[in-house]
Design an enzyme around this catalytic site. Structure first.
Site: not given
Ligand code: BG6
Ligand code: MG
Length: 220
Positions: A13, A15
């Site tokens: 991922d 952020d």
């Protein structure tokens, strides 16, 4: 013969895992929430981790008591948030890539493990470009390529497909509960950070991103 690694692919991922854009999301949504006189704090912001822009707005509006908003108005508000957010992203530079994240990326690459991004954000490519790591990834699956955002596994399944690996051979690294749930739903092992570790199925509960290196150490 080279060492046998536990995973052939890592899907990160973006952020909250490789970079810290959380503050920018928070500030940009705060402006919209103030405008709508809706209560907004860190706790509400945590509910937005990993979920799409429009779903984030809907979650903020759970506390809204004003006049009903048309779909057009909602799109306008989300667009305004995004413009504000992107302005902040333009201030990012390679100095916003932490040494820790850089070391993890180096370790993964050095050990011949493929790397992908699996992000709900439509700004993922911009962020990767700003911090100067776009070319380090074999695949980038993001909010522009999917119709269902986390906790749906679509973005991770797409990233695995791009890496030409089955989910069972990939590890997902996530900081959001929605992301950890998406990993589980897609049949991926998950390494969690922060809120993601509230999800029971997270296999490796990391205290910091740098701990990923221990998880990936070769099988003996
Ligand atoms: C995720 C963030 O990565 O992307 C969420 O954790 C955000 O907070 C989502 O809502 C969508 O981002 P964007 O950049 O497309 O508005
Ligand atoms: Mg995240």
């Amino acid at each position: 013969m080279g060492l046998i690694m536990k995973y052939k692919g890592i899907i990160f991922d973006l952020d909250g895992v490789l970079c810290h854009t959380d503050r920018f999301h928070y500030e940009a949504w705060s402006i919209i929430a103030d405008k709508l006189h809706v209560h907004f704090d860190e706790q509400v912001n945590n509910l937005l981790r990993g979920v799409s822009r429009m779903e984030s707005l809907d979650r903020i509006l759970r506390n809204y008591t004003g006049e009903p908003l048309s779909d057009e108005r909602k799109i306008e508000l989300a667009t305004e948030k995004n413009e504000n957010y992107r302005e902040k992203l333009m201030d990012m530079s390679p100095s916003d890539l932490s040494k820790e994240a850089e070391n993890v990326i180096d370790y993964v690459q050095k050990n011949g493990i493929k790397m992908a991004i699996g992000s709900s954000s439509k700004n993922a490519k911009l962020i990767l470009d700003r911090i100067g790591i776009t070319d380090r990834f074999d695949a980038i699956a993001d909010g522009n390529h999917i119709t269902h955002s986390k906790p749906d596994p679509e973005v991770f399944l797409l990233a695995a497909e791009m890496l030409k690996l089955p989910p069972s051979e990939c590890l997902v690294v996530e900081d959001a509960e929605a992301g950890a749930e998406a990993a589980e739903a897609g049949g991926f092992d998950c390494a969690g950070l922060g809120d993601a570790n509230n999800v029971e199925t997270v296999k490796y509960k990391l205290a910091a991103l740098g701990d990923l290196v221990d998880v990936l150490s070769p099988e003996v």
